[in-house]
Design a protein around this motif. Structure first.
Motif, PDB file in Angstrom:
ATOM      1  N   ARG A   1       0.805  -1.231   0.000  1.00 33.51           N
ATOM      2  CA  ARG A   1       0.000   0.000   0.000  1.00 33.51           C
ATOM      3  C   ARG A   1       0.831   1.270   0.000  1.00 33.51           C
ATOM      4  O   ARG A   1       0.446   2.263  -0.615  1.00 33.51           O
ATOM      5  CB  ARG A   1      -0.917   0.032   1.240  1.00 33.51           C
ATOM      6  CG  ARG A   1      -1.994  -1.036   1.280  1.00 33.51           C
ATOM      7  CD  ARG A   1      -2.810  -0.930   2.566  1.00 33.51           C
ATOM      8  NE  ARG A   1      -2.004  -1.207   3.750  1.00 33.51           N
ATOM      9  CZ  ARG A   1      -1.755  -0.333   4.716  1.00 33.51           C
ATOM     10  NH1 ARG A   1      -2.260   0.874   4.651  1.00 33.51           N
ATOM     11  NH2 ARG A   1      -1.021  -0.671   5.766  1.00 33.51           N
TER      12      ARG A   1
ATOM     13  N   ARG B   1      -8.248   7.474  16.406  1.00 37.83           N
ATOM     14  CA  ARG B   1      -8.776   7.324  15.040  1.00 37.83           C
ATOM     15  C   ARG B   1      -9.957   8.267  14.812  1.00 37.83           C
ATOM     16  O   ARG B   1     -10.109   8.852  13.735  1.00 37.83           O
ATOM     17  CB  ARG B   1      -9.208   5.869  14.815  1.00 37.83           C
ATOM     18  CG  ARG B   1      -9.621   5.566  13.380  1.00 37.83           C
ATOM     19  CD  ARG B   1      -8.416   5.545  12.455  1.00 37.83           C
ATOM     20  NE  ARG B   1      -8.799   5.491  11.050  1.00 37.83           N
ATOM     21  CZ  ARG B   1      -9.025   6.561  10.290  1.00 37.83           C
ATOM     22  NH1 ARG B   1      -8.903   7.768  10.791  1.00 37.83           N
ATOM     23  NH2 ARG B   1      -9.351   6.437   9.020  1.00 37.83           N
TER      24      ARG B   1
ATOM     25  N   THR C   1      -4.341   8.602  11.450  1.00 38.49           N
ATOM     26  CA  THR C   1      -4.323   7.411  10.600  1.00 38.49           C
ATOM     27  C   THR C   1      -3.168   6.476  10.923  1.00 38.49           C
ATOM     28  O   THR C   1      -3.169   5.323  10.501  1.00 38.49           O
ATOM     29  CB  THR C   1      -4.239   7.809   9.112  1.00 38.49           C
ATOM     30  OG1 THR C   1      -3.038   8.570   8.880  1.00 38.49           O
ATOM     31  CG2 THR C   1      -5.444   8.647   8.706  1.00 38.49           C
ATOM     32  N   VAL C   2      -2.175   6.985  11.674  1.00 38.78           N
ATOM     33  CA  VAL C   2      -0.985   6.210  12.008  1.00 38.78           C
ATOM     34  C   VAL C   2      -0.653   6.456  13.477  1.00 38.78           C
ATOM     35  O   VAL C   2      -0.622   7.605  13.918  1.00 38.78           O
ATOM     36  CB  VAL C   2       0.232   6.632  11.148  1.00 38.78           C
ATOM     37  CG1 VAL C   2       1.437   5.740  11.447  1.00 38.78           C
ATOM     38  CG2 VAL C   2      -0.103   6.614   9.663  1.00 38.78           C
TER      39      VAL C   2
ATOM     40  N   ALA D   1      -3.988  -2.297  14.287  1.00 30.80           N
ATOM     41  CA  ALA D   1      -4.554  -2.740  13.010  1.00 30.80           C
ATOM     42  C   ALA D   1      -6.063  -2.904  13.113  1.00 30.80           C
ATOM     43  O   ALA D   1      -6.812  -2.503  12.214  1.00 30.80           O
ATOM     44  CB  ALA D   1      -3.901  -4.047  12.568  1.00 30.80           C
TER      45      ALA D   1
ATOM     46  N   ASP E   1      -2.296   2.391  10.958  1.00 29.54           N
ATOM     47  CA  ASP E   1      -0.946   1.943  10.660  1.00 29.54           C
ATOM     48  C   ASP E   1      -0.039   2.313  11.835  1.00 29.54           C
ATOM     49  O   ASP E   1      -0.446   3.029  12.760  1.00 29.54           O
ATOM     50  CB  ASP E   1      -0.445   2.560   9.361  1.00 29.54           C
ATOM     51  CG  ASP E   1      -1.112   1.937   8.135  1.00 29.54           C
ATOM     52  OD1 ASP E   1      -1.397   0.727   8.163  1.00 29.54           O
ATOM     53  OD2 ASP E   1      -1.363   2.676   7.158  1.00 29.54           O
TER      54      ASP E   1
ATOM     55  N   SER F   1       1.813  -5.430   5.881  1.00 30.23           N
ATOM     56  CA  SER F   1       1.745  -5.084   7.293  1.00 30.23           C
ATOM     57  C   SER F   1       1.198  -3.685   7.514  1.00 30.23           C
ATOM     58  O   SER F   1       1.279  -2.813   6.642  1.00 30.23           O
ATOM     59  CB  SER F   1       3.151  -5.178   7.900  1.00 30.23           C
ATOM     60  OG  SER F   1       3.189  -4.639   9.203  1.00 30.23           O
ATOM     61  N   ASN F   2       0.668  -3.464   8.730  1.00 26.32           N
ATOM     62  CA  ASN F   2       0.332  -2.095   9.127  1.00 26.32           C
ATOM     63  C   ASN F   2       1.528  -1.384   9.749  1.00 26.32           C
ATOM     64  O   ASN F   2       1.412  -0.221  10.129  1.00 26.32           O
ATOM     65  CB  ASN F   2      -0.866  -2.076  10.078  1.00 26.32           C
ATOM     66  CG  ASN F   2      -0.577  -2.697  11.437  1.00 26.32           C
ATOM     67  OD1 ASN F   2       0.097  -3.714  11.530  1.00 26.32           O
ATOM     68  ND2 ASN F   2      -1.117  -2.103  12.495  1.00 26.32           N
TER      69      ASN F   2
ATOM     70  N   ILE G   1       4.328   0.573   8.881  1.00 26.96           N
ATOM     71  CA  ILE G   1       4.698   1.251   7.634  1.00 26.96           C
ATOM     72  C   ILE G   1       5.981   2.063   7.761  1.00 26.96           C
ATOM     73  O   ILE G   1       6.493   2.550   6.748  1.00 26.96           O
ATOM     74  CB  ILE G   1       3.564   2.146   7.115  1.00 26.96           C
ATOM     75  CG1 ILE G   1       3.277   3.291   8.085  1.00 26.96           C
ATOM     76  CG2 ILE G   1       2.308   1.318   6.852  1.00 26.96           C
ATOM     77  CD1 ILE G   1       2.392   4.380   7.494  1.00 26.96           C
TER      78      ILE G   1
END
Length: 756
Positions: free
Chosen positions: A10, A50, A55-56, A89, A94, A153-154, A156
């Motif tokens: 991704r 979230r 987002t991470v 996850a 991520d 994987s998440n 990143i």
């Protein structure tokens, strides 16, 4: 990275932006240290992050937390990093792993276990003796995390060390060692502030930005390195971050030089101040608007990655793990408290900055694919210096055809006045756009991003003086905009505009003026194109939530903090049933959501609501008067020790009911210097006073319902050399003699509520 080596399904990088599944994005990362948060609360806190548009999640692997004894690393319970990655996850996040080995994080030895700190090696270099210590630690991390890394994987990104200024070869060595142990991610990062020398092409340089900080002296003015972040600029370095530790053993010292983003990578951040830690000698208190102003400026400056430190606060897992004078640091930090005044505090309760930031993040989620492609341009007329309180601060991000004007007129400590007669003239490829229709006054506190030549649903908006929040899709798109307090809302378009009679006027052809005292819905039609505008007044902006964890973007109004569970259902942890409304684009209105209480603990009765009640307090027991000083190091005042607290503190016992009606918190309104909470005679929490209330998560600390609680507060001596926020300092000046008060202690019990 990410393209030829360590490819990911991704995530990939270009020299201008991050791509997610082939689409340009501007990620939002927020720091949460799993080892400072109880495992039982990970899921809810991650989901609250979230719901704030994060987002991470980024997290330190704090070595001293895991391996205080050599050869016996632990990943059990709250230290189970693999479980944390899986939990993230599940929450749709991520992960960035900041593996160190040195992290700082206001931790003793910067995170090194004592046996590493005391080893006769050249720390944080390629000294073979040092690498011999690091290799087993990375092996242990690989055993836990390698199965969770890889193309799908998440995980990143992986950060190597932290604030390492003059060892680029060592960073490359750490990267090779991490990869050899299975710690593989599409992106490797390193902090770039302080003019850091980084291995070219091996790491993504990351920057920071704090509007205030504890690391300057108590009598130091509002430092230039803090003030610069309230201005738009294309210089990304912040030489102030970590500057006080560059004389600390094991940390190289070098001259700071301004650093621009690398030509090979997008401008990215990992430490925008989500709040600020409190040191004994200096206790900064950034407001939600201050935090949002710095973050907003970075977007206007061209940020390709918004990263916050901290986004969720926590509590140190054991005594004596904090940065302190006793372990050679210039600052004394609380022994346990790491609340950081973050958007999500140490007790798991949302603070004011959450609302201000989540509006920016919703904007990035909706428009980041366009914005990521747009470089930043500064206007010809710039503020003369950081003392300029008259020149409006703004910037443009544009691809030549369309763009966004970012305006920030907010800062702490130095007062601003409204800027009169503001009108922008912005030249793009098709010519110059002048807006608004007539000059306006820009009020203090304005944080806005106004679109130019925005096309949606076949409708073209030339400009709007309200900030887009998100886009909802049904048969045709709904653009949600938030009005700025004190700024008239106008839009220019060739489309036909209809709305409520009396709230929409047409002062001239192609321009529409809108009264936004309440929610307004406008319909625009241009040839075959249709677009709905939902205008949210500034008065309720902090109640707006944009949730998309369940797969569908949802717009909600709620004064209580909400998040989505694993089934996409809206949840809230509150004393009483939350009032939550959802906007239904097909109906053009908000409707009430039905919610019911959830029994989250075995002894909770689903039929009962939570409660707030005064705690029963004993008569106070007074200690001896406090001294003006408990010592100092490098000219900075030392915090009172445990013995000092026992000798000089005033103590109360707190009696709580043994029945339970939800997750338990103590809310303490107090005045003094230092406070500590004991459970059955053991210190479990502490706080330095800065004028704010103290919320303690009793369940987060694992305190039994029947525990005997004692609160001790040390009075603040009038001559103590500590810097306080303005309101607290004023109260101190208004009091003769030592400052001490316990104004209230309340028990709050909040069950979990869930959408039916």
């Amino acid at each position: 990275m990410s393209n030829e080596v360590d490819r990911h399904d991704r995530v990939s990088l270009t020299n201008r932006y991050v791509e997610l599944a082939g689409r340009p994005v501007i990620p939002v990362s927020g720091e949460m240290h799993f080892s400072r948060v109880p495992r039982a609360e990970w899921d809810e806190r991650l989901r609250l992050m979230r719901s704030g548009g994060v987002t991470v999640v980024a997290t330190y692997l704090i070595w001293i937390h895991h391996e205080p004894e050599r050869g016996r690393p632990s990943f059990d319970g709250n230290l189970d990093v693999a479980a944390f990655v899986r939990c993230a996850a599940a929450a749709g996040l991520d992960v960035v792993l900041r593996v160190g080995p040195w992290c700082h994080g206001e931790v003793r030895n910067g995170g090194f276990p004592d046996w590493v700190q005391q080893a006769p090696v050249a720390h944080r270099t390629d000294d073979p003796g040092y690498l011999t210590l690091v290799e087993p630690w990375f092996s242990a991390l690989g055993e836990q995390l390698a199965p969770l890394c890889g193309t799908g994987s998440n995980v990143i990104a992986i950060q190597l060390d932290n604030e390492l200024y003059d060892q680029p070869g060592h960073l490359a060595t750490l990267k090779a060692l991490a990869r050899a142990k299975g710690l593989i991610a599409p992106i490797y990062t390193a902090t770039a502030w302080g003019g850091a020398e980084l291995p070219h092409g091996d790491v993504l340089p990351l920057y920071g930005g704090y509007g205030d900080g504890f690391w300057v002296d108590a009598d130091h003015d509002w430092d230039t390195t803090f003030r610069e972040h309230f201005f738009f600029s294309h210089t990304w370095d912040d030489p102030g971050i970590g500057a006080d530790l560059r004389d600390h053993p094991g940390i190289g010292r070098r001259g700071e030089t301004p650093r621009l983003p690398s030509a090979s990578f997008p401008a990215a951040t990992c430490e925008l101040g989500g709040g600020m830690a409190t040191a004994y000698h200096r206790r900064p208190l950034p407001s939600g608007a201050d935090i949002a102003a710095v973050a907003h400026n970075k977007i206007g400056n061209g940020s390709g990655w918004q990263g916050y430190y901290m986004y969720a606060g926590g509590t140190n897992p054991r005594p004596g793990l904090q940065e302190s004078h006793a372990t050679g640091y210039p600052n004394d930090l609380p022994e346990f408290d790491y609340d950081f005044h973050a958007p999500l505090g140490a007790a798991g309760v949302v603070t004011a900055s959450h609302a201000a930031l989540r509006r920016q993040h919703a904007f990035l989620a909706a428009f980041g694919d366009r914005l990521a492609l747009m470089p930043s341009t500064l206007p010809e007329r710039l503020p003369a210096n950081v003392d300029d309180a008259e020149t409006l601060r703004w910037a443009l991000r544009s691809d030549g055809a369309s763009g966004w004007v970012f305006v920030t007129w907010q800062q702490p400590h130095r007062s601003l006045e409204s800027v009169p007669d503001v009108q922008f003239a912005v030249t793009l490829d098709a010519g110059t756009t002048v807006f608004p229709r007539t000059p306006i006054d820009v009020p203090v506190g304005t944080i806005a991003h106004w679109p130019l030549h925005l096309a949606l649903g076949g409708v073209h908006l030339n400009w709007v003086t309200a900030s887009p929040l998100t886009v909802l899709d049904s048969e045709h798109p709904t653009l949600v905009l938030v009005a700025e307090a004190g700024v008239p809302v106008e839009l220019a378009t060739a489309a036909a505009v209809t709305g409520s009679v009396g709230t929409v006027s047409h002062p001239e052809a192609g321009v529409v003026s809108v009264e936004v005292g309440v929610l307004q819905v406008l319909e625009l039609q241009q040839d075959e194109g249709r677009l709905t505008l939902l205008l949210v007044p500034a008065s309720i902006a902090d109640t707006v939530w944009v949730l998309d964890g369940g797969g569908n973007r949802r717009l909600l109004l709620s004064r209580d903090a909400v998040f989505e569970d694993a089934d996409g259902k809206v949840c809230a942890r509150t004393v009483r049933a939350p009032s939550v409304q959802e906007y239904l684009p097909a109906r053009g209105e908000f409707v009430d959501l039905e919610v019911g209480v959830v029994a989250s603990d075995a002894d909770e009765d689903p039929a009962r609501m939570g409660r707030t009640l005064p705690a029963l307090l004993s008569e106070p027991t007074h200690g001896t008067p406090p001294p003006s000083s408990y010592g100092e190091r490098l000219g900075r005042a030392s915090a009172p020790t445990r013995d000092h607290v026992a000798r000089h503190g005033t103590s109360w016992t707190i009696e709580l009911p043994t029945d339970r009606q939800g997750r338990r918190y103590l809310e303490i309104e107090w005045v003094g210097d230092v406070a500590r909470l004991e459970a059955d005679g053991v210190v479990v929490a502490d706080r330095f006073w800065d004028g704010t209330s103290w919320t303690i998560g009793l369940d987060a600390l694992g305190i039994a319902d029947a525990a005997a609680l004692t609160l001790r507060i040390v009075p603040l001596h009038p001559e103590a050399d500590v810097h306080l926020p303005a309101a607290a300092a004023a109260r101190r000046r208004a009091t003769s003699g030592p400052l001490l008060a316990l104004e209230s202690v309340h028990l709050v019990e909040a069950p979990l509520w869930r959408e039916s």
